[in-house]
Write an enzyme that holds these catalytic residues in place. Sequence first.
Site, PDB file in Angstrom:
ATOM      1  CG  ASN A  91      -1.459   1.148   1.468  1.00 31.28           C
ATOM      2  OD1 ASN A  91      -2.396   1.869   0.855  1.00 31.28           O
ATOM      3  ND2 ASN A  91      -0.833   1.935   2.913  1.00 31.28           N
ATOM      4  CE1 TYR A 156       0.484   7.583  -6.765  1.00 34.04           C
ATOM      5  CE2 TYR A 156      -1.812   8.333  -8.399  1.00 34.04           C
ATOM      6  CZ  TYR A 156      -1.034   7.156  -7.037  1.00 34.04           C
ATOM      7  OH  TYR A 156      -2.046   7.196  -6.120  1.00 34.04           O
TER       8      TYR A 156
HETATM    9  P1  NDP Z   1      -0.737   8.392   2.920  1.00 33.67           P
HETATM   10  O1  NDP Z   1       0.044   9.644   2.729  1.00 33.67           O
HETATM   11  O2  NDP Z   1      -1.911   9.266   3.681  1.00 33.67           O
HETATM   12  O3  NDP Z   1      -0.314   7.340   3.261  1.00 33.67           O
HETATM   13  C1  NDP Z   1       0.837   6.810   3.008  1.00 33.67           C
HETATM   14  C2  NDP Z   1       1.279   6.037   3.814  1.00 33.67           C
HETATM   15  O4  NDP Z   1       2.865   5.849   3.531  1.00 33.67           O
HETATM   16  C3  NDP Z   1       2.070   6.627   4.983  1.00 33.67           C
HETATM   17  O5  NDP Z   1       2.432   5.127   6.341  1.00 33.67           O
HETATM   18  C4  NDP Z   1       3.951   6.410   4.919  1.00 33.67           C
HETATM   19  O6  NDP Z   1       4.166   7.189   6.137  1.00 33.67           O
HETATM   20  C5  NDP Z   1       3.765   5.585   4.047  1.00 33.67           C
HETATM   21  N1  NDP Z   1       5.151   5.984   3.008  1.00 33.67           N
HETATM   22  C6  NDP Z   1       5.038   6.445   2.486  1.00 33.67           C
HETATM   23  N2  NDP Z   1       6.560   6.232   1.596  1.00 33.67           N
HETATM   24  C7  NDP Z   1       7.202   5.350   2.502  1.00 33.67           C
HETATM   25  C8  NDP Z   1       8.191   4.013   2.088  1.00 33.67           C
HETATM   26  N3  NDP Z   1       9.131   4.677   1.368  1.00 33.67           N
HETATM   27  N4  NDP Z   1       8.510   3.443   3.017  1.00 33.67           N
HETATM   28  C9  NDP Z   1       7.868   3.078   4.145  1.00 33.67           C
HETATM   29  N5  NDP Z   1       6.485   3.601   3.690  1.00 33.67           N
HETATM   30  C10 NDP Z   1       6.035   4.410   3.028  1.00 33.67           C
HETATM   31  O7  NDP Z   1      -1.963   7.882   1.501  1.00 33.67           O
HETATM   32  P2  NDP Z   1      -2.716   7.410   1.594  1.00 33.67           P
HETATM   33  O8  NDP Z   1      -3.454   6.452   2.364  1.00 33.67           O
HETATM   34  O9  NDP Z   1      -3.617   7.932   0.688  1.00 33.67           O
HETATM   35  O10 NDP Z   1      -2.652   5.695   0.594  1.00 33.67           O
HETATM   36  C11 NDP Z   1      -2.307   4.608   0.440  1.00 33.67           C
HETATM   37  C12 NDP Z   1      -1.999   4.484  -0.940  1.00 33.67           C
HETATM   38  O11 NDP Z   1      -3.121   4.341  -1.608  1.00 33.67           O
HETATM   39  C13 NDP Z   1      -0.895   4.831  -2.342  1.00 33.67           C
HETATM   40  O12 NDP Z   1      -0.115   4.050  -2.029  1.00 33.67           O
HETATM   41  C14 NDP Z   1      -1.873   5.380  -3.301  1.00 33.67           C
HETATM   42  O13 NDP Z   1      -1.355   6.128  -4.297  1.00 33.67           O
HETATM   43  C15 NDP Z   1      -3.357   4.972  -3.194  1.00 33.67           C
HETATM   44  N6  NDP Z   1      -4.176   5.794  -3.209  1.00 33.67           N
HETATM   45  C16 NDP Z   1      -4.508   6.958  -2.607  1.00 33.67           C
HETATM   46  C17 NDP Z   1      -5.759   7.958  -3.354  1.00 33.67           C
HETATM   47  C18 NDP Z   1      -6.357   8.836  -2.207  1.00 33.67           C
HETATM   48  O14 NDP Z   1      -7.148   9.316  -3.161  1.00 33.67           O
HETATM   49  N7  NDP Z   1      -6.093   9.030  -0.909  1.00 33.67           N
HETATM   50  C19 NDP Z   1      -6.575   7.625  -4.323  1.00 33.67           C
HETATM   51  C20 NDP Z   1      -5.373   5.704  -5.495  1.00 33.67           C
HETATM   52  C21 NDP Z   1      -5.122   5.508  -5.070  1.00 33.67           C
HETATM   53  P3  NDP Z   1       5.677   7.669   5.952  1.00 33.67           P
HETATM   54  O15 NDP Z   1       6.162   8.661   5.102  1.00 33.67           O
HETATM   55  O16 NDP Z   1       6.051   7.328   7.664  1.00 33.67           O
HETATM   56  O17 NDP Z   1       6.807   6.618   5.864  1.00 33.67           O
END
Ligand code: NDP
Length: 260
Positions: A91, A156
């Site tokens: 995710n 993306y």
């Molecule tokens: P958030 O930005 O709310 O959360 C992202 C999570 O990923 C956090 O826990 C962050 O924690 C972690 N993260 C980010 N980069 C890394 C890394 N390099 N290594 C480990 N952990 C990482 O994202 P969303 O909940 O919005 O999105 C989650 C997924 O859903 C993503 O892949 C996104 O592309 C996808 N998505 C989201 C949509 C939306 O509208 N929200 C729509 C379509 C898809 P930390 O920063 O501490 O690492």
Amino acid sequence: MDLGLKGKLAVVTGGSVGIGLAVAEGFAAEGANLLITARGKERVEAEAKRIAEKFGVTARAVAADVATAGGCEAVIVEAATLGGADILINNAGTGSNETIAEADDAKWQYYWDLHVMAAVRLGRGLCAQMKRKGGGVVLHNASICAVQPLWYEPIYNTTKAALMMFSKTLANEVVGDNIRVNTINPGLVLTPDWVKTAKQIAGEGGYEAHLQGVADEAGGMKRFATPEEMANFFVFLCSDKASYSTGSTYFVDGGWLRTV
Ligand code: NDP
């Protein structure tokens, strides 16, 4: 309905906030144990502790950057110490903002590592654990942008499309090991990050109207999903009730997708 998730170990990357956190809570509510990962140590550890106390399950945190080989290895090792993964939710991810003309190679490489190589590395390591346990489930969180690109985030769009294809290919490779692999393509999901960005763009007084404008433009239901609405779909697909589903991509986008 018993989803058959009690006692299973679910590894959720990006499990400290947003969709990943809601998915982690959804699993915990079904009695599954958790390994959640994110880079930010304090937040991921606090959420693991809170979930463990709230639901009475085992919930561990690993602070790791899954865009690196070392970060993925740390997650794989920790899952092994917990008896091996039954479920993997790839995710962790984030949006981008660039033009193809201006983005440099380093930016492309970072998103490739985060959206694709994390899934490759964790899939390799954790599917081996699942195979030893007699089976499992891998679920990829891509995006509607994998097939319906947004103009401002070509990196993306491209890396999420690659993730979808990886998912299909992995599904073919491990189907004989009783491991199911699918992808969910969400539409708009109201996470704290969307709210933060909207406030930056439109201010405290205007951010809700800004978000509604985004939803109106998408069409269909003309609203954002809650992370919990999204999580319900994730949890179901990882459950025994979805036992005939593999190699598929499911859109959960409130009708935003403009093709069949
Ligand atoms: P958030 O930005 O709310 O959360 C992202 C999570 O990923 C956090 O826990 C962050 O924690 C972690 N993260 C980010 N980069 C890394 C890394 N390099 N290594 C480990 N952990 C990482 O994202 P969303 O909940 O919005 O999105 C989650 C997924 O859903 C993503 O892949 C996104 O592309 C996808 N998505 C989201 C949509 C939306 O509208 N929200 C729509 C379509 C898809 P930390 O920063 O501490 O690492």
